[in-house]
Design a protein around this motif. Structure first.
Motif, mmCIF file in Angstrom:
data_model
loop_
_atom_site.group_PDB
_atom_site.id
_atom_site.type_symbol
_atom_site.label_atom_id
_atom_site.label_comp_id
_atom_site.label_asym_id
_atom_site.label_seq_id
_atom_site.Cartn_x
_atom_site.Cartn_y
_atom_site.Cartn_z
ATOM 1 N N TYR A 1 0.957 -1.052 -0.039
ATOM 2 C CA TYR A 1 -0.113 0.003 -0.091
ATOM 3 C C TYR A 1 0.969 1.298 -0.028
ATOM 4 N N PRO A 2 1.620 1.589 -1.155
ATOM 5 C CA PRO A 2 2.690 2.551 -1.081
ATOM 6 C C PRO A 2 2.034 3.989 -0.926
ATOM 7 N N ASN A 3 0.678 4.328 -1.216
ATOM 8 C CA ASN A 3 0.143 5.494 -0.904
ATOM 9 C C ASN A 3 -0.478 5.765 0.507
ATOM 10 N N LEU A 4 -0.192 4.927 1.336
ATOM 11 C CA LEU A 4 -0.753 4.792 2.586
ATOM 12 C C LEU A 4 0.617 5.187 3.384
ATOM 13 N N PRO A 5 0.660 6.334 4.264
ATOM 14 C CA PRO A 5 1.783 6.426 5.251
ATOM 15 C C PRO A 5 1.571 5.350 6.342
ATOM 16 N N ILE A 6 2.649 4.830 7.056
ATOM 17 C CA ILE A 6 2.702 4.121 8.199
ATOM 18 C C ILE A 6 3.117 4.817 9.541
ATOM 19 N N TYR A 7 2.300 4.812 10.382
ATOM 20 C CA TYR A 7 2.503 5.215 11.821
ATOM 21 C C TYR A 7 2.922 4.316 12.869
ATOM 22 N N GLN A 8 3.797 4.476 13.636
ATOM 23 C CA GLN A 8 4.000 3.496 14.694
ATOM 24 C C GLN A 8 3.405 4.381 15.983
ATOM 25 N N THR A 9 2.222 3.710 16.386
ATOM 26 C CA THR A 9 1.423 4.666 17.431
ATOM 27 C C THR A 9 1.412 4.094 18.855
ATOM 28 N N GLU A 10 2.041 3.047 18.982
ATOM 29 C CA GLU A 10 2.215 2.452 20.533
ATOM 30 C C GLU A 10 3.246 1.435 20.783
ATOM 31 N N VAL A 11 4.006 1.457 21.626
ATOM 32 C CA VAL A 11 4.752 0.327 22.182
ATOM 33 C C VAL A 11 5.294 0.889 23.905
ATOM 34 N N CYS A 12 5.432 -0.179 24.506
ATOM 35 C CA CYS A 12 6.161 0.053 25.899
ATOM 36 C C CYS A 12 6.537 -1.097 26.406
ATOM 37 N N TYR A 13 6.887 -0.988 27.794
ATOM 38 C CA TYR A 13 7.368 -2.066 28.486
ATOM 39 C C TYR A 13 6.285 -2.373 29.437
ATOM 40 N N ALA A 14 5.720 -3.559 29.723
ATOM 41 C CA ALA A 14 4.591 -3.813 30.779
ATOM 42 C C ALA A 14 4.668 -5.368 31.331
ATOM 43 N N ILE A 15 4.737 -5.049 32.550
ATOM 44 C CA ILE A 15 5.021 -6.292 33.318
ATOM 45 C C ILE A 15 3.407 -6.983 33.541
ATOM 46 N N PRO A 16 3.081 -8.363 33.423
ATOM 47 C CA PRO A 16 4.214 -9.218 32.995
ATOM 48 C C PRO A 16 4.368 -9.753 31.495
ATOM 49 N N ASN A 17 3.332 -8.965 30.740
ATOM 50 C CA ASN A 17 2.868 -9.661 29.435
ATOM 51 C C ASN A 17 3.665 -8.972 28.256
ATOM 52 N N ASN A 18 4.203 -7.697 28.154
ATOM 53 C CA ASN A 18 4.652 -6.965 27.353
ATOM 54 C C ASN A 18 6.281 -6.661 27.187
ATOM 55 N N LEU A 19 6.949 -7.510 27.128
ATOM 56 C CA LEU A 19 8.544 -7.323 27.606
ATOM 57 C C LEU A 19 9.266 -8.095 26.306
ATOM 58 N N PRO A 20 10.283 -7.353 26.020
ATOM 59 C CA PRO A 20 11.034 -7.945 24.658
ATOM 60 C C PRO A 20 12.054 -9.062 25.430
ATOM 61 N N PRO A 21 12.275 -9.966 24.471
ATOM 62 C CA PRO A 21 13.428 -11.179 25.144
ATOM 63 C C PRO A 21 14.434 -10.448 25.897
ATOM 64 N N SER A 22 14.832 -10.892 27.312
ATOM 65 C CA SER A 22 15.869 -10.189 27.840
ATOM 66 C C SER A 22 15.455 -9.054 28.422
ATOM 67 N N GLY A 23 14.234 -8.388 28.337
ATOM 68 C CA GLY A 23 13.995 -7.145 28.669
ATOM 69 C C GLY A 23 14.115 -6.867 30.198
ATOM 70 N N PRO A 24 13.790 -5.789 30.879
ATOM 71 C CA PRO A 24 13.868 -5.274 32.171
ATOM 72 C C PRO A 24 12.589 -6.215 32.927
ATOM 73 N N THR A 25 13.123 -6.478 34.331
ATOM 74 C CA THR A 25 12.048 -7.104 34.878
ATOM 75 C C THR A 25 11.452 -6.235 36.249
ATOM 76 N N LYS A 26 11.867 -5.197 36.114
ATOM 77 C CA LYS A 26 11.154 -3.989 37.215
ATOM 78 C C LYS A 26 10.770 -3.065 36.345
ATOM 79 N N MET A 27 9.695 -2.513 36.857
ATOM 80 C CA MET A 27 9.168 -1.266 36.203
ATOM 81 C C MET A 27 8.877 -0.133 37.288
#
Length: 489
Positions: free
Chosen positions: A314-340
């Motif tokens: 869809y080359p005519n539709l711009p792309i926005y990244q509109t949300e990301v964060c760390y959240a315990i316990p379910n939203n963490l990257p591999p080897s991410g932090p363990t305390k918030m």
């Protein structure tokens, strides 16, 4: 006559040569502004200016900047207005509160955020009261009982947004976790679909939201119908259903009401989900006419190339990244932090690399989730029936200790600020290649033609030669740092 002509000819040649020499000297002598944040302690620190020279001063690897090849237009960088953030701000003395706003929105003294998010009614960090929508009256299809009173309160979103607007200029995109409960078959898993009979009412709901905000001094620039839809935790509404709502109900209602807003499509939970779930709806060219841009979230953590796949489809539709964060316990990257929340500056390197990689895969705007939280990674709202459980500790851009009143600007704040302060709306991403394996870099040309290159050094100090149009300068990038190089074109 001949002598006079000859003199005039040589005078013209001399003038032309003089201009060329002066222009060449200007390019060589041109200053490069240098700003650094690093583990060594620099924080958006202005360093000594560098200067171009006619040749490379060392045999180090070369970064080549070529503004003649450009890519997507950048709309901005920022984070999210949530009640939790305003609660934290209101715990501070007025002077300290204003300083935080300045640090986030002032483009000269702070981050200069220009692209923000503000949820429609309740979400998991609507912490100033219980779960709410703007119309709790069952079967009020004409929205006679619609009201935004809560958003006008001291911890409300309109209050938050209008205070921020005193310190800077930004756009706002607004998604919604849930429509009013009475519009669904039920809130049981698999039944969280809006009844077809309520599609017209839902269209009026969006229109009233936009108009009510505007009547109170806040213009919402982008509308997203649902947040992370077609999943188990929020609405089960499919993207095919969303497409039908937009095409046949929401767009006609907004046109009828004279509402000026751009409709976005997506808010997927992660990047790959967009390619999996968008096509059944978005391959409809009639729907594409109503869509301004596509939005994705970053909870896959590293599947950046799927955004290039999305752009290619869809080359005519711009792309926005509109949300990301760390959240315990379910939203963490591999080897991410363990305390918030995370206080260590070094954590910013993870986020800086994410921003660079998103930019290199056609992202036009980048928005983090919670802008401000307290020392416990909260406060959060609990409404299990709406997918919002307890112990929802998350990581923000700024941490405010509500007990001690200490304000902490995280590593994320500084890495994000190197983009939001220096890469302004209307900039173009430009070709920027080379360096070494430990460097991750991306270049831009602002609307005023200034060149901006952000370089993340993920390792020890390293030297590189920067090549711009055959002119060079050498720079030692500090260990574990982000460096902004800026010069006039």
């Amino acid at each position: 006559m001949k002598n006079k002509s000859t003199k005039t000819f040589f005078a013209s040649i001399f003038s032309m040569l003089l201009v060329l020499v002066l222009n060449a000297d200007f390019v060589v002598a041109q200053n490069i502004e240098v700003y650094v944040s690093s583990r060594a302690g620099e924080r958006l620190t202005r360093k000594n200016d560098a200067k171009f020279s006619a040749d490379a001063k060392s045999s180090a690897s070369i970064i080549t900047v070529n503004e003649k090849q450009s890519f997507q237009t950048i709309e901005g960088f920022g984070a999210t207005f949530n009640e939790a953030g305003m609660i934290c701000l209101n715990s501070l003395p007025a002077k300290d509160r204003n300083k935080v706003f300045e640090s986030l929105f002032d483009s000269a003294k702070g981050s200069g955020f220009t692209m923000m998010k503000s949820p429609i009614a309740a979400c998991d960090f609507a912490s100033a009261g219980p779960w709410y929508s703007y119309d709790e009256t069952i079967d009020d299809t004409l929205m006679n009982h619609f009201n935004i009173e809560r958003d006008l309160g001291p911890n409300g979103l309109i209050t938050f947004i209008k205070t921020a607007a005193k310190h800077g200029k930004f756009q706002i995109e607004s998604p919604m976790d849930f429509a009013p409960d009475w519009m669904y078959y039920s809130l049981n898993q698999g039944e969280k679909h809006v009844k077809l009979q309520y599609y017209p009412a839902l269209a009026r709901y969006y229109s009233r939201y936009l108009k009510s905000y505007l009547d109170n001094g806040v213009h919402i620039d982008y509308l997203n119908l649902f947040n992370e839809a077609n999943n188990t935790w929020y609405s089960n509404v499919t993207y095919k259903e969303i497409g039908e709502m937009i095409k046949n109900y929401v767009s006609p209602q907004l046109r009828k009401d004279g509402i000026d807003v751009r409709i976005q499509f997506g808010e997927t939970a992660n990047r790959p989900e967009a390619m999996q779930k968008f096509p059944p709806a978005l391959d409809d060219t009639a729907l594409q006419k109503d869509i301004h841009s596509l939005t994705v979230h970053g909870y896959d953590w590293n599947q950046f190339s799927t955004l290039t796949d999305l752009h290619n489809r869809y080359p005519n539709l711009p792309i926005y990244q509109t949300e990301v964060c760390y959240a315990i316990p379910n939203n963490l990257p591999p080897s991410g932090p363990t305390k918030m929340p995370v206080y260590e500056f070094s954590d910013g390197e993870f986020w800086g690399n994410m921003i660079v990689n998103d930019m290199k895969n056609w992202v036009c705007a980048w928005i983090y989730w919670n802008m401000i939280l307290d020392e416990n990674g909260g406060p959060w709202l609990i409404s299990t029936i709406h997918g919002d459980g307890d112990n929802n500790k998350q990581h923000p851009v700024v941490i405010i200790n509500r007990s001690t009143k200490k304000v902490t600007y995280t590593g994320l704040y500084y890495y994000l600020s190197h983009f939001s302060r220096f890469v302004r709306p209307g900039a173009k991403r430009i070709d920027c290649t080379g360096g070494s394996k430990q460097l991750n870099l991306v270049g831009f040309q602002n609307a005023d033609n200034a060149i901006v290159v952000n370089v993340i050094n993920n390792g020890d100090e390293t030297r590189c030669n920067i090549n711009w149009n055959g002119k060079f300068f050498s720079y030692d990038f500090p260990a574990h740092s982000i460096t902004t190089l800026k010069w006039n074109n």
